[in-house]
Design an enzyme around this catalytic site. Structure first.
Site, PDB file in Angstrom:
ATOM      1  N   TYR A 217      39.355  44.387  35.835  1.00 56.70           N
ATOM      2  CA  TYR A 217      39.739  43.072  35.329  1.00 56.70           C
ATOM      3  C   TYR A 217      41.157  42.766  35.790  1.00 56.70           C
ATOM      4  O   TYR A 217      42.035  43.618  35.693  1.00 56.70           O
ATOM      5  CB  TYR A 217      39.667  43.054  33.804  1.00 56.70           C
ATOM      6  CG  TYR A 217      40.089  41.737  33.177  1.00 56.70           C
ATOM      7  CD1 TYR A 217      39.311  40.588  33.331  1.00 56.70           C
ATOM      8  CD2 TYR A 217      41.252  41.644  32.414  1.00 56.70           C
ATOM      9  CE1 TYR A 217      39.697  39.385  32.748  1.00 56.70           C
ATOM     10  CE2 TYR A 217      41.636  40.441  31.824  1.00 56.70           C
ATOM     11  CZ  TYR A 217      40.852  39.316  31.993  1.00 56.70           C
ATOM     12  OH  TYR A 217      41.234  38.140  31.409  1.00 56.70           O
TER      13      TYR A 217
ATOM     14  N   ASP B  87      47.011  46.878  40.492  1.00 55.83           N
ATOM     15  CA  ASP B  87      47.171  46.118  39.253  1.00 55.83           C
ATOM     16  C   ASP B  87      47.472  47.111  38.141  1.00 55.83           C
ATOM     17  O   ASP B  87      46.579  47.783  37.631  1.00 55.83           O
ATOM     18  CB  ASP B  87      45.904  45.312  38.950  1.00 55.83           C
ATOM     19  CG  ASP B  87      46.067  44.470  37.684  1.00 55.83           C
ATOM     20  OD1 ASP B  87      47.098  44.631  36.985  1.00 55.83           O
ATOM     21  OD2 ASP B  87      45.164  43.667  37.387  1.00 55.83           O
TER      22      ASP B  87
ATOM     23  N   LYS C 216      51.774  43.684  29.843  1.00 54.74           N
ATOM     24  CA  LYS C 216      51.654  44.504  28.637  1.00 54.74           C
ATOM     25  C   LYS C 216      52.929  45.272  28.258  1.00 54.74           C
ATOM     26  O   LYS C 216      53.855  44.649  27.768  1.00 54.74           O
ATOM     27  CB  LYS C 216      50.412  45.389  28.761  1.00 54.74           C
ATOM     28  CG  LYS C 216      49.169  44.488  28.953  1.00 54.74           C
ATOM     29  CD  LYS C 216      47.827  45.102  28.753  1.00 54.74           C
ATOM     30  CE  LYS C 216      46.766  44.022  28.699  1.00 54.74           C
ATOM     31  NZ  LYS C 216      45.807  43.997  29.788  1.00 54.74           N
TER      32      LYS C 216
HETATM   33  C1  PLP Z   1      45.333  42.697  30.566  1.00 53.14           C
HETATM   34  C2  PLP Z   1      45.181  42.776  32.027  1.00 53.14           C
HETATM   35  C3  PLP Z   1      45.380  41.655  32.853  1.00 53.14           C
HETATM   36  C4  PLP Z   1      45.623  40.286  32.304  1.00 53.14           C
HETATM   37  O1  PLP Z   1      46.829  40.209  31.603  1.00 53.14           O
HETATM   38  P1  PLP Z   1      47.029  39.005  30.547  1.00 53.14           P
HETATM   39  O2  PLP Z   1      48.427  39.206  30.061  1.00 53.14           O
HETATM   40  O3  PLP Z   1      45.988  39.189  29.507  1.00 53.14           O
HETATM   41  O4  PLP Z   1      46.872  37.741  31.295  1.00 53.14           O
HETATM   42  C5  PLP Z   1      45.318  41.828  34.221  1.00 53.14           C
HETATM   43  N1  PLP Z   1      45.058  43.044  34.761  1.00 53.14           N
HETATM   44  C6  PLP Z   1      44.854  44.131  34.006  1.00 53.14           C
HETATM   45  C7  PLP Z   1      44.584  45.441  34.652  1.00 53.14           C
HETATM   46  C8  PLP Z   1      44.883  44.027  32.618  1.00 53.14           C
HETATM   47  O5  PLP Z   1      44.623  45.111  31.869  1.00 53.14           O
END
Ligand code: PLP
Length: 426
Positions: free
Chosen positions: A143, A237, A265
Site C-alpha cells: 500500500y 516506501d 507515520k
Molecule cells: C500508511 C502508509 C502510506 C500512506 O500514508 P498516509 O499518511 O496514510 O497517507 C503509504 N505507504 C505506506 C507503506 C504506509 O504504511
C-alpha cells in the site's frame, strides 16, 4: 459496555461517510462497533464508555513512545505558543532535515509534506520527471497511499474490502502502473522484459499493509539490479517501516540502497508529516531548483516539525530502544504462538523491530495471494474477544501491530494470558 460508542457511531454515520475519516477504522472486516476514543495514556487507549485497552495500533504506527509522551508534548506546546503555521521557512524544518540527512549515506536532501500519500505521490512524480519515463512497477499487497495511479489492487483498506481497485480512478491513469507479485523474482524480470519506459519500482521493503510480510533479501537485490539494468529508480516506501523496523527503518536491515525513500507515520510522532528524500542530483530537479513541481501550504508545519524533531532526537539518543522494542515484540508473538499451539490453531508470527504480525494459517505468507488463504473468520473472532478483554489489535489481518516503548513485560504477559482464554474458544 460499548453503549456510548454505539450511539456516537450512529451520530457520526449521519454526517461522515461510514462514520469514519479513514475506512479501516470502521471495523468492517471484524464487525462490531469501533470504540470512540476519549484519550490515550502511554500504552493504553480509553474510550468514551471508560473501557481501557492495551493499544497495539498506536495510531497505525506513529506513536513509538506511546500516547502523551511528556517530552514530545512539551516540544509541541512550546511551538504552539508562537503560532500554528506561517507558510514561510522555519529553522525547525532545517533541523529535522539535517537530523535525517545525517543518518543516511544515500540521502542528501529531504522535502516535507503532510501525509504518507503525499510523500509517495510526490516521489513517483519525481522519479518520472527525472527518468523522463511514465511507467511504474508496484507490488500486489503493498500500500502506498490513496493517490490515483497507486490504487491498483492495493492492500490495507482496499484489500480488506476485497476490491481490486477503486471507482473514480480513470483506467487511463492506471495503465502506467504495472502490478507484480511480491517476492516473485521471475515475475518482476518478466515485467521489465515485457514493458519499456519504466521510471521506477516502488516497494515496501518490509510490507506492512498485507499483514507483516518482509521482502526477501534476494528479492530486494533483484529489484536493485533490474532498476540499474533498465535505468529505473528504486523507491523504498518506508512510511510505515521508517524509524520503526530500526532507527534507519528497513534500509537499516538490508544492503540494498534505494534511490528515493519516503517517510511518514513515526516521522511526525502523531502529527501529520510525510517526507521524501534522495541524493542531490535527483532532489535538485524538484521545484524551485528544477522543473518538477511539488508544493504544500502546510508542508513543514512548525508544530509537526517540533514533534518529529523531539521524537527523532529521543530515538537517536536511546541506543537500545529498538532492541528493547523488538524483545517485547518477540515476547508477544512467541507467547501467542505457544498458546495457539496448545489449542492446535495454526498461527504464523514474525517481527521486525517494533513491528509485529500474526496470521491464522499453516505457512508464513510471502505475498498477497498467500495472505488471502488465511482464516479471516478466526481472526475476526480473535479480534472481537480480545477487544472485550481490553486488548486493541488492528481490526484486520491485513494490518501490522506495533509495540511502543511504554509497554511493559507485564502488559504483554497479561495479553498472552487473555489470548489463552480466547484461543481456547476459537
Ligand atoms: C500508511 C502508509 C502510506 C500512506 O500514508 P498516509 O499518511 O496514510 O497517507 C503509504 N505507504 C505506506 C507503506 C504506509 O504504511
Amino acid at each position: 459496555m460499548f453503549n456510548k460508542s454505539i450511539k456516537a457511531y450512529k451520530e457520526a454515520k449521519k454526517v461522515i461517510p461510514g462514520g469514519v475519516d479513514s475506512p479501516v477504522r470502521a471495523f468492517n472486516s471484524v464487525g462490531g462497533t469501533p470504540p470512540f476514543i476519549a484519550q490515550g495514556k502511554g500504552s493504553y487507549l480509553i474510550d468514551i464508555d471508560g473501557n481501557k485497552y492495551l493499544d497495539f495500533v498506536q495510531s497505525w504506527g506513529p506513536l513509538i513512545f506511546g500516547h502523551c509522551n511528556k517530552d514530545i508534548q512539551k516540544a509541541v506546546q512550546k511551538t504552539v505558543k508562537k503560532g500554528l503555521s506561517f507558510g514561510a521557512p522555519t529553522i525547525l524544518e532545517t533541523k529535522l532535515a539535517s537530523s535525517i540527512v545525517k543518518m543516511f549515506d544515500n540521502i542528501d536532501q529531504i522535502r516535507f509534506v503532510s501525509s504518507g500519500t503525499e510523500a509517495v505521490m510526490s516521489a513517483i512524480r519525481l522519479a518520472r520527471g527525472v527518468t523522463k519515463k511514465d511507467n511504474i512497477i508496484k507490488f500486489e499487497g503493498c500500500y502506498h497511499g490513496h493517490s490515483d495511479s497507486l490504487l491498483v489492487s492495493a492492500g490495507s483498506g482496499l484489500a480488506t474490502f476485497g476490491e481490486p481497485s477503486s471507482p473514480g480512478v480513470p483506467a487511463d491513469l492506471i495503465k502506467h502502473t504495472i502490478l507484480s507479485e511480491y517476492n516473485n523474482i521471475k515475475q518482476l524480470k518478466e515485467c521489465f522484459k515485457n514493458n519499456s519506459d519504466i521510471a521506477c519500482v516502488i516497494i515496501e521493503p518490509i510490507a506492512g499493509n498485507m499483514g507483516l510480510v518482509p521482502a526477501s533479501q534476494k528479492f530486494l537485490k533483484t529489484c536493485r539490479k533490474l532498476c540499474d539494468k533498465y535505468g529505473a529508480l528504486l523507491i523504498f516506501d518506508e512510511v510505515m517501516s521508517g524509524f520503526r523496523a530500526s532507527l534507519k527503518g528497513a534500509s537499516g536491515l538490508t544492503d540494498v540502497v534505494p534511490d528515493i525513500v519516503t517517510f511518514g507515520k513515526v516521522i511526525g510522532a502523531g502529527m501529520p508529516v510525510g517526507a521524501f528524500a534522495s541524493r542531490d542530483e535527483i532532489m535538485n530537479q524538484l521545484s524551485p531548483n528544477g522543473a518538477i513541481y511539488q508544493a504544500g501550504t502546510l508542508s513543514g508545519n512548525p508544530v509537526a516539525m517540533a514533534a518529529g524533531l523531539k521524537s527523532l532526537e529521543k530515538l537517536k539518543k536511546d541506543k537500545n530502544i529498538y532492541k528493547r522494542l523488538n524483545k517485547k515484540a518477540v515476547r508477544l508473538t512467541k507467547g501467542l504462538k505457544k498458546v495457539a499451539q496448545k489449542y492446535n490453531i495454526p498461527l504464523q508470527v514474525d517481527t521486525r523491530g517494533s513491528m509485529f504480525g500474526f496470521f491464522f494459517c499453516k505457512k508464513a505468507p510471502t505475498n498477497m495471494k498467500e495472505v488471502g488463504l488465511c482464516d479471516f473468520d478466526r481472526f475476526a473472532k480473535f479480534h472481537n474477544r480480545m477487544l472485550k478483554k481490553g486488548f486493541y489489535f488492528a481490526c484486520s489481518q491485513y494490518e501490522t501491530g506495533f509495540i511502543c516503548d511504554t509497554m511493559t513485560n507485564n502488559d504483554i504477559d497479561r495479553c498472552i494470558k487473555a489470548a489463552d482464554q480466547v484461543m481456547k474458544s476459537l
